[in-house]
Scaffold this motif. Sequence first.
Motif, mmCIF file in Angstrom:
data_model
loop_
_atom_site.group_PDB
_atom_site.id
_atom_site.type_symbol
_atom_site.label_atom_id
_atom_site.label_comp_id
_atom_site.label_asym_id
_atom_site.label_seq_id
_atom_site.Cartn_x
_atom_site.Cartn_y
_atom_site.Cartn_z
ATOM 1 N N ILE A 78 0.857 -1.192 0.000
ATOM 2 C CA ILE A 78 0.000 0.000 0.000
ATOM 3 C C ILE A 78 0.889 1.237 0.000
ATOM 4 O O ILE A 78 1.731 1.414 0.888
ATOM 5 C CB ILE A 78 -0.948 -0.008 1.209
ATOM 6 N N GLU A 87 -2.665 -8.886 -10.395
ATOM 7 C CA GLU A 87 -1.413 -8.800 -9.662
ATOM 8 C C GLU A 87 -0.349 -9.604 -10.389
ATOM 9 O O GLU A 87 -0.658 -10.620 -11.006
ATOM 10 C CB GLU A 87 -1.565 -9.243 -8.211
ATOM 11 N N TYR A 112 -0.351 -18.627 -10.527
ATOM 12 C CA TYR A 112 -0.895 -18.283 -9.216
ATOM 13 C C TYR A 112 -1.897 -19.310 -8.695
ATOM 14 O O TYR A 112 -2.053 -19.458 -7.497
ATOM 15 C CB TYR A 112 -1.546 -16.897 -9.280
ATOM 16 N N GLN A 119 12.778 -15.692 4.098
ATOM 17 C CA GLN A 119 11.918 -16.519 3.225
ATOM 18 C C GLN A 119 12.682 -17.717 2.679
ATOM 19 O O GLN A 119 12.130 -18.815 2.577
ATOM 20 C CB GLN A 119 11.381 -15.681 2.063
ATOM 21 N N MET A 174 2.050 -20.035 -4.834
ATOM 22 C CA MET A 174 2.169 -18.563 -4.839
ATOM 23 C C MET A 174 0.850 -17.919 -5.276
ATOM 24 O O MET A 174 0.765 -17.353 -6.342
ATOM 25 C CB MET A 174 3.267 -18.146 -5.827
ATOM 26 N N PRO A 175 -0.193 -18.029 -4.461
ATOM 27 C CA PRO A 175 -1.504 -17.551 -4.920
ATOM 28 C C PRO A 175 -1.622 -16.025 -4.979
ATOM 29 O O PRO A 175 -0.739 -15.311 -4.529
ATOM 30 C CB PRO A 175 -2.465 -18.124 -3.880
ATOM 31 N N PHE A 176 -2.763 -15.574 -5.549
ATOM 32 C CA PHE A 176 -3.093 -14.149 -5.549
ATOM 33 C C PHE A 176 -3.295 -13.663 -4.123
ATOM 34 O O PHE A 176 -3.664 -14.436 -3.235
ATOM 35 C CB PHE A 176 -4.391 -13.903 -6.310
ATOM 36 N N THR A 177 -3.094 -12.381 -3.910
ATOM 37 C CA THR A 177 -3.324 -11.803 -2.582
ATOM 38 C C THR A 177 -4.670 -11.092 -2.507
ATOM 39 O O THR A 177 -5.140 -10.764 -1.435
ATOM 40 C CB THR A 177 -2.222 -10.794 -2.240
ATOM 41 N N LEU A 178 -5.265 -10.819 -3.682
ATOM 42 C CA LEU A 178 -6.599 -10.227 -3.696
ATOM 43 C C LEU A 178 -7.608 -11.351 -3.491
ATOM 44 O O LEU A 178 -7.474 -12.425 -4.071
ATOM 45 C CB LEU A 178 -6.866 -9.545 -5.036
ATOM 46 N N ILE A 200 -7.688 -7.084 0.044
ATOM 47 C CA ILE A 200 -6.386 -7.730 0.149
ATOM 48 C C ILE A 200 -6.395 -8.601 1.398
ATOM 49 O O ILE A 200 -6.923 -8.206 2.428
ATOM 50 C CB ILE A 200 -5.278 -6.664 0.243
ATOM 51 N N GLU A 223 3.104 -12.284 1.691
ATOM 52 C CA GLU A 223 2.655 -11.117 2.412
ATOM 53 C C GLU A 223 1.148 -11.082 2.618
ATOM 54 O O GLU A 223 0.384 -11.408 1.720
ATOM 55 C CB GLU A 223 3.121 -9.846 1.690
ATOM 56 N N ILE A 274 -1.716 -8.172 4.298
ATOM 57 C CA ILE A 274 -1.757 -6.753 4.618
ATOM 58 C C ILE A 274 -2.685 -6.567 5.815
ATOM 59 O O ILE A 274 -3.882 -6.817 5.715
ATOM 60 C CB ILE A 274 -2.290 -5.922 3.437
ATOM 61 N N CYS A 287 -3.044 -1.840 6.708
ATOM 62 C CA CYS A 287 -2.287 -1.123 5.669
ATOM 63 C C CYS A 287 -0.787 -1.425 5.652
ATOM 64 O O CYS A 287 -0.035 -0.741 4.972
ATOM 65 C CB CYS A 287 -2.475 0.385 5.778
ATOM 66 N N THR A 288 -0.353 -2.435 6.415
ATOM 67 C CA THR A 288 1.073 -2.716 6.474
ATOM 68 C C THR A 288 1.364 -4.148 6.042
ATOM 69 O O THR A 288 0.613 -5.057 6.366
ATOM 70 C CB THR A 288 1.582 -2.534 7.927
ATOM 71 N N ASN A 289 2.477 -4.323 5.329
ATOM 72 C CA ASN A 289 2.890 -5.675 4.939
ATOM 73 C C ASN A 289 3.255 -6.496 6.169
ATOM 74 O O ASN A 289 3.956 -6.015 7.042
ATOM 75 C CB ASN A 289 4.152 -5.626 4.069
#
Lengths: 491, 539
Positions: free
Chosen positions: A259, A370, A476, B364, B380-384, B416, B445, B447, B450-452
């Motif tokens: 972000i 992404e 993904y 990692q 390694m999936p999507f983060t959304l 996210i 990651e 979130i 708002c932080t990783n």
Amino acid sequence: MEDLNLTLNEKEALLFLEQKGTASPADIADETSLKIENATQASFLLEEKGLAEVKDEVSEKYHLSSEGTEYAEKGLPERQVLNGIDGPTSIKDLQEMLSPGMVGIATGWLKRKGWASIEKGNIIPAADVSETADEIALAKLGETAVSLEETGIDQKVMKDLIKRKLVEKEETKSRTITITADGQKIAASGLELTEDITQLTSRMLKSGEWKNKTFRSYNIDKPPKKVFAAKVHPYQRLIDQMRQIFLEMGFTEIKGDIIQSSFWNFDALFQPQDHPAREMQDTFHLESRSQLPGEYVETVCSMHEKGGDIESRGWGGKWDSDVAKRNVLRTHTTSVSIKHLADNPEPPVKAFCIDRAYRRETIDPTHTPEFEQLEGVVMDRNMSFANLLGCLKEFYHRMGFENVRFRPGYFPYTEPSVEPEVYIEELGWVELGGAGIFRKEVTEPLGIKEPVLAWGLGVSRLAMLRLGLKDLRELYQSDIEWLRRSPVCKL
Amino acid sequence: MPIITLDYEDLEKLTGTDRDSIIDRVPMIGADIERLEENSIDIEFFPDRPDLYSVEGVSRAMRGFMDIETGPVKYDINDSDVEISLDDDIKNIRPVLGCAIVRGVKFTESSIKSLMDLQESLHWGLGRNRKKVSIGVHDLSGIKPPFKYIGADPSVEFVPLDFTEPMNLAEILEKHPKGTRFAHLLEGYSKYPLILDANDQVLSFPPIINGTLTMVDKNTTDLFIDVTGLSGEVYTALNIVVAALADRGGRIESVKINYPGGESKITPDLSPEKRIISMDEVKSLVGMDLTSEEVAGHLRKMRYAASPADTNAVEIEIPPYRADILHNYDIIEDIAISVGFDNIEAIFPSTSTTGEAHPLSLMQDNIREIMIGLGYSEVMPFTLTSEKVHFDNMRRPHTEDVTPVMHPISEDQTMIRTTLLPNQLEILSLNQHHELPQRIFEVGEAIVDCTNKLHLAATSIHALANFEEIREIVDSMMMERNVPYSAKASEDPAFIEGRRADILVNGIKVGVMGEIHPQVILNFGLGQPVVGFEINLDE
């Protein structure tokens, strides 16, 4: 003769067969120390080696059902009815004589066999009602099962009786094993009845028993059962390869938040606030806001509005700090490298970042919202466009691309801008990223005094080429079978 | 970015060479060829070069780039006696105006289309969808100067293009397709921009639509051009349009613009901006030694006027149709393009530096080694993701620390993730047709606020998966990480009660493990027991 590698069980079975010629597994089990299942298994192994033949036969036998037994005694229902009347008789009367169920069955068959006709609820017996084939067959059968040949009954008649559930069929499977000429030879040559070692045990090691025995060989032509290694994702392996290249070239790895404020994602990179890329349809905007870095707000504002103190026109118009505060999911990792440069203005800086970026794209085989980006920057005295091309060429060569060419490109924050392309057999020249020298409009407001070479590479595109994928989503949405069958050393 | 369709016949005639030579060289001036058609070619030009959004502009640039004709094109402007005056009202609505007259144009169907395409591309590229620039081109024959550019009452009527009946300005914004599309540009104003002739006939309602009165067709020879907007781009757009028309043989005439305070301005202004470039600047940016003679030659190929002032400097004039020259950098890029990027020697920087991996990357790497050693494969999936998958499917309450996106593309991607486990259950559900057991992990990651946050999660699915299995894995993983930890009964509803435990480090909860709740397994469409854990590696 070759080593046939007979197990103890096989040897016992073979010696038995030598005497009998032909036997069933049960016979073998009766006369040797083997159990039936071991005798069967040994027989098949002998067959594989050409020492015996295994023959499976199925024989069918027939016997009367309980209903059949009853009718064999009393006659079929239709016969019972005929025997019970001597002229036309109403069904109603019959039902008083015999049970209604029986009358139902009987009338059906009387009609079918032509023994009687039915008119207005009356049964009228026919003239000729001599004994039929099924009645003869019924008489021949008993409760003990016999084969068709033994009874001499016609197959069709038997089938009808089975259909009437008067006869039941039973199938028996029989297996016979016959020794072959080779088997005879081997048996005659003399077999020692000792057991080979199948599994070496700690007991054997201690006792020394293994010294006097032979080890059973394994069939090395037999394909093994598949087992799969757990492994790093092939895409991660490719990313690690790139990381390694940059580390070897003396670059520092950097990371940053997903972000980012619009300030670091756009404004610091001299993207005008009304630039289409900043709009809702291209960028994931968030409701949250960030504090602006106080030391840069005025200089960035002045650069946007009037070109700051350098000989630039700027974008004109009014720069709005509220717009810059809006948070977004970073649309490129350049937001991370520009922040790093602002924090580290002393040359030399050589930094890289391989991380995820977000764009508001609808998912399809070549677009995902992404994706990974590789970002590199070099800030040093006397850096020039020739040095930028040098960094790009070195990287692509180390990635294994022999032919690299450079075409003019356009990015709002670099000038000159270049699109490096690599030559790939069957595809021709493939564009693999963008690069350039940061504009003074970018570096000046952040207090960066030396030229900055910068490049961004779409890693996922390269991954598709390298991993042979046709659909970006496969990176993904992992197919576990694909992971299992992707060789570690393929990359 | 705009894709420009160029008619081969036009392109060859205006450039003065054959199409194959042009196609071969055009990517090297900064363009991507999109597709080759039988009679035309589609090329994507960059947003910083709106002067290339027409066949005339491309031909002009290619004539120089291919050494057919170098140096600037000379555009003569004659005075016309045409004037246009602004009133007080327009000053606060859409104040910037540039006008020109072009006479003696011979239109064909393809050249009319080219002009309309250029207009549209400029509206997009320079005009930010007409907000900053909108252009009107009019047949001059039916109208009478002097003209007026005023803020008009919404009740004024005229017949807009594509309609046959008069409509008033308010109706146009409500009913005309162009009106509804661009009405937002005039939101909040009580008067609307309007250009009228001496007899109050309407030429144009900028930035919405022209009147039918001045529609251009094949018989049109003399044009009146208006460009309205909010900033200086208006004049650049005007220059691009008149230069393109002049390239086809049109004669440019100027128009006098009278402002309410008595000031006036003559447009178009095709006088070039002058600059001096030093060889040091060129050398330091390009990294190549060039003489001032060579630099001047390259700039002339890019259609600048350029002559060496001395051995170290070149005096140049920037073509008046160039919108992208903000700084000398932009001029030096043109020099490099003319030289050809492949003719510049690529030199790896000589400064010696040491490389250093990021501590999080090193962590990692370690985690990957541990988990692979334990038999887990990486994903390694999507983060959304969506609230439904992330919370509802997991039987977990919605939390406040989540980051929703404001305009999601699909209902599957509305936020996210704050945790990794839901993604893994999704991956398992995609893989049900493959052999079990399946054991996967991700180090990636999340979130939170708002932080990783760097998380590790792993799952195992097979008929006998149970708490002990995952308990052993967590224990081994924590031992390898060299982090002492303890386990305590958990209340996480994603797991089965009595078969779930929080992972604590220094008494603080950093993660959770256990047997996934049967309802969660079913929510993800799975049909076998699943166990899993997730920990935050930052703590």
